[in-house]
Design an enzyme around this catalytic site. Structure first.
Site, PDB file in Angstrom:
ATOM      1  N   ASP A  73       0.994  -1.574   0.322  1.00 24.30           N
ATOM      2  CA  ASP A  73       0.085   0.301   0.018  1.00 24.30           C
ATOM      3  C   ASP A  73       0.682   1.410  -0.280  1.00 24.30           C
ATOM      4  OD1 ASP A  73      -2.250   1.829   0.579  1.00 24.30           O
ATOM      5  OD2 ASP A  73      -3.401   0.168   1.280  1.00 24.30           O
ATOM      6  N   HIS A 103      -3.686   6.217   3.758  1.00 25.82           N
ATOM      7  CA  HIS A 103      -4.250   4.842   3.521  1.00 25.82           C
ATOM      8  C   HIS A 103      -3.706   3.287   3.379  1.00 25.82           C
ATOM      9  CE1 HIS A 103      -6.030   1.604   0.039  1.00 25.82           C
ATOM     10  NE2 HIS A 103      -7.371   2.598  -0.110  1.00 25.82           N
ATOM     11  N   SER A 134     -11.847  -1.407  -0.664  1.00 24.12           N
ATOM     12  CA  SER A 134     -10.546  -1.101   0.151  1.00 24.12           C
ATOM     13  C   SER A 134     -10.541  -1.291   1.289  1.00 24.12           C
ATOM     14  CB  SER A 134      -9.382   0.421   0.138  1.00 24.12           C
ATOM     15  OG  SER A 134      -8.458   0.406  -1.345  1.00 24.12           O
TER      16      SER A 134
END
Ligand SMILES: *[C@@H]1O[C@H](CO)[C@@H](O)[C@H](O)[C@H]1NC(C)=O
Ligand SMILES: *[C@@H]1O[C@H](CO)[C@@H](O)[C@H](O)[C@H]1NC(C)=O
Ligand SMILES: *[C@@H]1O[C@H](CO)[C@@H](O)[C@H](O)[C@H]1NC(C)=O
Ligand SMILES: *[C@@H]1O[C@H](CO)[C@@H](O)[C@H](O)[C@H]1NC(C)=O
Length: 753
Positions: free
Chosen positions: A151, A220, A536
């Protein structure tokens, strides 16, 4: 005659080739791009020998050792063999002709697509009055399991990554802690046991806006890692919350699992070359589960296959392009593809009009110092279509803007953000945004920093409009949001943004595999906690569950772990209501929305039966021709391929159903030694489905049983997909798999929905 026509064709093709070459030359002498060359299994003992073999090959192509070194960007040398290099299209074409080469493909961009969610799933953490769930205790909270997160990096200072009380790093771990300007060796710990980053091939403009280290400046990766494996935060002391909303214990699904960080995305940029490099290293390092909250073009399916063949469970997000069909991504049959569902939490926000009428919308509005919520006034809004040319005529200073979503809006969330920005910049104090309840926005709660913004449905917006017409100086008050949980909220809907099947790359398999919470998930971002929505957020929930299953059953294959998750998933909610799928219109969810259903971690710990797959069996199901075309590039192919519906997956899909067929499946008993299961068949509409035998008896000598499913079309019509299920059950277990069939009579007619 035939001969001359084929000669003409050859000449024409040559002409085309030449003019293409000329075109390329004209545009800068054959510009170079990043291409990924895939060579299959590693055939040399030492990684250095693999590297040398790559340079031999590329050196031969480029006729220079130096040029080979200069063009090389990544070597894939642990889990599989291949390399990423800067090549012209012509060089790539010639490289693909080398006999050892399986495929040469351009690298493609990848896209990135929790407190309450875990209690909702039945995985209660212990507190003073409730013990931790059995699954958490039995799996020792996942302490011996390593989850790799590919990520945007991680924020090691977050309380979610505290390693207090952890035992030593597992001895089998072979990873590294790469350092950088803002990442010291002590940023790795007994919790974050490894950290790598991949800058090669990433354009400078993106690198400049990020750290050249595993540190996450884009939140994220931190959010996802803390969802999968965050340590418990708020068990005693300060609870995790977003400004007091969604407060509770924040933790990952496997709260004591170890985290290995693979930063492959810089300032939003990542491509298949960087992700493959991460997967190759993760195979080397020894992760047990890989969590990828990304959508990646098909090139990576072989990377994931090699990982699965090394015993790693690979979990991908399904994508955020729903509710349109055929949008699901990362759909190879060896990975777990995760859709997003909504959990039983809502954020009602009360709007009080000047005439004392009250109505409720949804938002994440909290009291900000410079806003006096009790003094908001509603502005003129009847024509507020959130398009710039209309918006810019409205003075919003000190006012609440009320917007009706445009019926023709391609992307309502863009319009919403546009309107919110307009209100913030125009000095407004609030936004009430109306939209059909099934639109994309209803799956994501609105949060606009600095102003109050609330999403309401069309009915409520009409009432507000009516009031505004009738009143000479309309006003409204927006109260801070409350958090409402559980019984008051109708739970379990597949979120409208969640991408839907069938898969465009692998239509012969039901995708996504399962749904997990992915709307308004509270998890770590930097030093605080923020809610985010998306598939996600769903993928790391499934990765956390996979890690617990791995701790509980270390000998289970990735296929067994996936089977346990799929066959135990819920298709109804706590009240027995079928799980719905948001969309236009809202409907009862089907397997192309959520695969087997909503993930059920405690059920998955004791699935009774599993549909297992020897990971080398995947090779038998894909033809060599497909490999060359890159549709399913896998290590070694077998020309005598079997029908895809016979791959022993926990689902059956027949997308091209013409006449009666027999599908076989094998189940392995992992429950009580002596067990008897009876079949319950729910046939897809228009199809007769029979299962032989209809009783399976297991004992010490018979742990594995085969059964056959005979499918015959009843109606001779050209139809869309219809759905059913096959359930093996006894008084303790329910083992359910989804079935999808589509009767096809005429090839030229297609209906995917
Ligand atoms: C991480 O490393 C940086 C730079 O060396 C340091 O300033 C910071 O305190 C470290 N954080 C942790 C949690 O060790
Ligand atoms: C907020 O509004 C109330 C009621 O109109 C008023 O009494 C109060 O002084 C206002 N507070 C601020 C900080 O403006
Ligand atoms: C609405 O528009 C009318 C006429 O343009 C104006 O007089 C009135 O003040 C406006 N109301 C608000 C709340 O802005
Ligand atoms: C190809 O598959 C068939 C059937 O499973 C098997 O008998 C054969 O050995 C395989 N050949 C290769 C080269 O793997």
């Amino acid at each position: 005659y035939t001969r001359s026509s084929s000669e003409a064709r050859v000449a024409w093709m040559l002409l085309l080739l030449c003019s293409c070459t000329l075109l390329l030359r004209a545009h800068g002498g054959g510009s170079r791009k990043l291409y990924i060359t895939y060579l299959g299994d590693v055939r040399h003992g030492h990684p250095d020998d693999v590297v040398a073999s790559h340079h031999d090959m590329l050196g031969t192509l480029l006729q220079s050792k130096e040029e080979s070194v200069a063009s090389m960007v990544y070597h894939y040398k642990h889990g599989f063999s291949g390399f990423a290099a800067m090549l012209t299209q012509d060089q790539a074409t010639r490289l693909a002709e080398f006999p050892e080469v399986i495929s040469v493909k351009p690298s493609r961009r990848v896209r990135t697509t929790t407190t309450r969610s875990w209690d909702f799933l039945g995985l209660n953490y212990q507190s003073s009055h409730t013990p931790a769930s059995e699954l958490l205790q039995m799996s020792n909270f996942g302490e011996d399991v390593i989850i790799g997160v590919v990520d945007t990096g991680i924020w090691p200072e977050s309380r979610s990554f505290s390693d207090v009380g952890y035992g030593p790093v597992p001895a089998r771990w072979k990873g590294e802690c790469q350092t950088g300007p803002d990442w010291g060796i002590n940023n790795c710990s007994r919790k974050i046991i490894g950290a790598r980053f991949y800058t090669a091939g990433v354009p400078d403009e993106y690198l400049k806006r990020d750290s050249l280290s595993p540190r996450d400046h884009y939140s994220h990766g931190t959010h996802c890692a803390s969802t999968a494996a965050g340590s418990a935060v708020g068990v005693d002391g300060e609870e995790a919350s977003f400004h007091g909303l969604a407060a509770g214990v924040a933790r990952g699904g496997a709260p004591r699992a170890r985290i290995a960080v693979y930063k492959s995305i810089f300032a939003g940029y990542g491509d298949s070359a960087t992700v493959l490099a991460a997967i190759d290293d993760a195979i080397h390092d020894g992760v047990d589960v890989l969590s990828l909250s990304l959508t990646v073009p098909y090139e990576n399916s072989y990377g994931a296959l090699h990982a699965v063949q090394k015993g790693i469970t690979v979990v991908y997000s399904a994508g955020n392009d729903g509710p349109r069909p055929q949008t699901v991504e990362d759909t190879s049959p060896w990975v777990l593809t995760v859709a997003a569902s909504k959990i039983d939490r809502s954020f009602p926000t009360v709007i009080t009009l000047g005439n004392k009428q009250q109505m409720v919308g949804q938002s994440l509005y909290y009291q900000v110092k410079n806003i006096n919520s009790s003094s908001h006034t509603a502005s003129n809004f009847t024509n507020c279509v959130p398009r710039h040319e209309i918006l810019h005529q409205i003075d919003v200073k000190g006012a609440i803007l009320v917007c009706l979503n445009d019926n023709d809006a391609i992307n309502p969330s863009d319009d919403f953000h546009h309107a919110a920005k307009y209100v913030v910049e125009g000095g407004g104090s609030g936004l009430i945004f109306a939209q059909y309840t099934t639109d994309t926005l209803s799956s994501t709660v609105a949060y606009c920093p600095g102003i109050a913004c609330v999403i309401v449905d069309i009915y409520i917006s009409r009432r507000i409009c009516q009031y505004a017409f009738d009143s000479s100086s309309p006003t409204a008050k927006i109260e801070p949001t409350r958090t409402v949980m559980s019984k008051d909220v109708l739970a379990s809907k597949v979120a409208s943004f969640s991408s839907r099947g069938p898969s465009a790359d692998y239509p012969a398999f039901i995708k996504p595999d399962v749904a997990a919470p992915g709307a308004n998930i509270l998890a770590a971002v930097g030093d605080s906690y923020v809610t985010k929505s998306g598939t996600s957020m769903a993928a790391p929930h499934a990765a956390g569950v996979a890690a617990l299953l791995k701790a509980l059953h270390p000998d289970w294959s990735p296929a067994a772990i996936k089977s346990a998750i799929v066959t135990t998933a819920h298709v109804t909610d706590g009240h027995g209501m079928p799980i719905l799928a948001e969309g236009l219109p809202r409907k009862v969810a089907d397997p192309f929305d959520y695969g087997g259903g909503n993930i059920n971690p405690c059920g998955a710990a004791h699935p009774g039966l599993i549909y297992d797959i020897d990971p080398h069996d995947y090779n038998k199901f894909f033809q060599c021709a497909n490999v060359k075309e890159g549709i399913s590039a896998i290590a070694s192919c077998n020309t005598t391929s079997m029908p895809e519906y016979n791959l022993n997956l926990p689902s059956i899909s027949v997308p091209d159903f013409r006449s009666a067929i027999t599908v076989s499946r094998t189940v392995t008993n992992v429950g009580e030694l002596h067990s008897v299961y009876h079949v319950v068949v729910q046939s897809p509409t228009g199809v007769k489905m029979e299962v032989f035998p209809d009783v399976l008896v297991f004992d010490a000598a018979n742990k594995v049983r085969k059964f056959e499913v005979k499918l015959s079309p009843i109606w001779n019509f050209q139809g869309g997909y219809t759905f059913g299920s096959i359930t093996w059950q006894n008084d303790r277990q329910v083992v359910r798999i989804p079935v999808a069939t589509r009767i096809t009579i005429q090839d030229f007619y297609a209906d995917v929905a």
